[in-house]
Scaffold this motif. Structure first.
Motif, PDB file in Angstrom:
ATOM      1  N   THR A   8       0.835  -1.205   0.000  1.00 41.01           N
ATOM      2  CA  THR A   8       0.000   0.000   0.000  1.00 41.01           C
ATOM      3  C   THR A   8       0.866   1.250   0.000  1.00 41.01           C
ATOM      4  OG1 THR A   8      -1.811  -1.138   1.162  1.00 41.01           O
ATOM      5  CG2 THR A   8      -1.788   1.272   1.252  1.00 41.01           C
ATOM      6  N   TRP A  63       2.815   1.364  -3.444  1.00 38.68           N
ATOM      7  CA  TRP A  63       1.897   1.611  -4.562  1.00 38.68           C
ATOM      8  C   TRP A  63       1.449   3.065  -4.604  1.00 38.68           C
ATOM      9  CZ3 TRP A  63       0.277  -1.053  -8.756  1.00 38.68           C
ATOM     10  CH2 TRP A  63      -0.880  -0.613  -9.399  1.00 38.68           C
ATOM     11  N   MET A  92      -8.375   7.176  -2.771  1.00 36.95           N
ATOM     12  CA  MET A  92      -7.843   5.855  -3.112  1.00 36.95           C
ATOM     13  C   MET A  92      -7.246   5.155  -1.897  1.00 36.95           C
ATOM     14  SD  MET A  92      -8.440   4.984  -6.194  1.00 36.95           S
ATOM     15  CE  MET A  92      -7.260   3.652  -6.322  1.00 36.95           C
ATOM     16  N   SER A 114      -8.897   1.773  -0.479  1.00 34.05           N
ATOM     17  CA  SER A 114      -8.042   0.588  -0.536  1.00 34.05           C
ATOM     18  C   SER A 114      -7.814  -0.006   0.842  1.00 34.05           C
ATOM     19  CB  SER A 114      -6.699   0.938  -1.191  1.00 34.05           C
ATOM     20  OG  SER A 114      -6.881   1.365  -2.513  1.00 34.05           O
ATOM     21  N   GLY A 149      -9.384  -3.484   1.652  1.00 32.13           N
ATOM     22  CA  GLY A 149      -8.316  -4.450   1.848  1.00 32.13           C
ATOM     23  C   GLY A 149      -8.358  -5.077   3.228  1.00 32.13           C
ATOM     24  N   PHE A 163     -15.383   0.736  -6.807  1.00 31.88           N
ATOM     25  CA  PHE A 163     -14.810  -0.121  -5.769  1.00 31.88           C
ATOM     26  C   PHE A 163     -15.853  -1.085  -5.220  1.00 31.88           C
ATOM     27  CE2 PHE A 163     -10.940   2.167  -5.812  1.00 31.88           C
ATOM     28  CZ  PHE A 163     -10.027   1.488  -5.015  1.00 31.88           C
ATOM     29  N   TYR A 202     -15.629  -5.001  -5.480  1.00 34.03           N
ATOM     30  CA  TYR A 202     -15.626  -5.774  -4.242  1.00 34.03           C
ATOM     31  C   TYR A 202     -16.738  -6.830  -4.279  1.00 34.03           C
ATOM     32  CZ  TYR A 202     -15.362  -6.896   0.695  1.00 34.03           C
ATOM     33  OH  TYR A 202     -15.215  -7.563   1.878  1.00 34.03           O
ATOM     34  N   TYR A 236     -13.746   2.747 -12.859  1.00 32.78           N
ATOM     35  CA  TYR A 236     -12.633   3.260 -12.062  1.00 32.78           C
ATOM     36  C   TYR A 236     -11.811   4.260 -12.868  1.00 32.78           C
ATOM     37  CZ  TYR A 236      -7.821   3.337 -10.405  1.00 32.78           C
ATOM     38  OH  TYR A 236      -6.566   3.751 -10.030  1.00 32.78           O
TER      39      TYR A 236
END
Length: 227
Positions: free
Chosen positions: A11, A14, A41, A45, A49, A122, A126, A169
């Protein structure tokens, strides 16, 4: 490396890389759209996550693997190069358009609407991952995890819903970063994903029992009522 540590490290790396592209292309750190995008983001995330780590750690572990893997077809490795170049290069272009060149003049209300589109993308992706625990980022048959054909959730509508979510996205990214010209990346990404779908379907038809029957029942590959 443990799953939690791997997730944290990836994370940071990135989004650090993403921030370098955005603000480097913008030529300034005084870029509200860039901060809004990175903030949205990172938040999305981390939230999704962390939840995936609890409900399906096996899938999260797959999605944290590199984009080039041993069992991946050569054709998929080759098509991923332009896909990644489009995503990162497109992001830089959007930032330069909005903050350096100022070709696009987008009202803040549209940028916030883009945040809503990112959230919707997202949530859709998901939903896809909750329906399909085998939604790896590369084309391969996961025999070690007992991969089977998934027909529920968004897979009852289109055969490749993750890619459909990726289109939304990309559109949301362009809006949040404040670039009208960035929306051009969406049809280009659609073309590249169409090529990848052909590669993926060849692997699924040859390596996954029941996929041919599923493909006959669910006609649309990417966009309902279109293709």
């Amino acid at each position: 490396m443990g799953l939690v540590l791997n997730f944290i490290v990836q994370t940071i790396v990135w989004f650090g890389f993403m921030g370098a592209i955005i603000f480097g292309a913008a030529g300034t750190m005084d870029y509200d759209g860039g901060w809004l995008y990175l903030g949205a983001m990172v938040a999305l995330s981390v939230i999704f996550g962390a939840h995936m780590m609890r409900v399906d750690p096996g899938l999260l572990r797959e999605r944290l693997k590199p984009p080039v893997q041993k069992d991946q077809p050569l054709a998929d490795k080759l098509v991923l190069i332009p896909v990644l170049l489009l995503m990162f290069g497109g992001m830089g272009f959007m930032a330069a358009d909005a903050a350096r060149w100022r070709w696009s003049m987008m009202p803040p209300s549209v940028q916030w609407a883009g945040c809503g589109l990112l959230l919707a993308a997202f949530l859709f992706m998901y939903w896809t991952m909750r329906a399909n625990s085998f939604a790896a980022p590369v084309v391969k048959i996961q025999k070690d995890r007992g991969q089977a054909v998934i027909t529920t959730g968004p897979y009852a509508i289109v055969r490749h819903p993750m890619y459909l979510g990726a289109l939304f996205y990309m559109a949301g990214t362009s809006l949040v970063l404040g670039s009208w010209w960035g929306l051009v990346t969406v049809p280009v990404l659609t073309l590249l994903l169409g090529i990848r779908i052909g590669i993926e379907e060849q692997a699924l038809r040859s390596g996954l029992e029941g996929y041919d029957d599923y493909a006959r029942r669910v006609r649309w590959r990417l966009i309902p009522l279109v293709w």
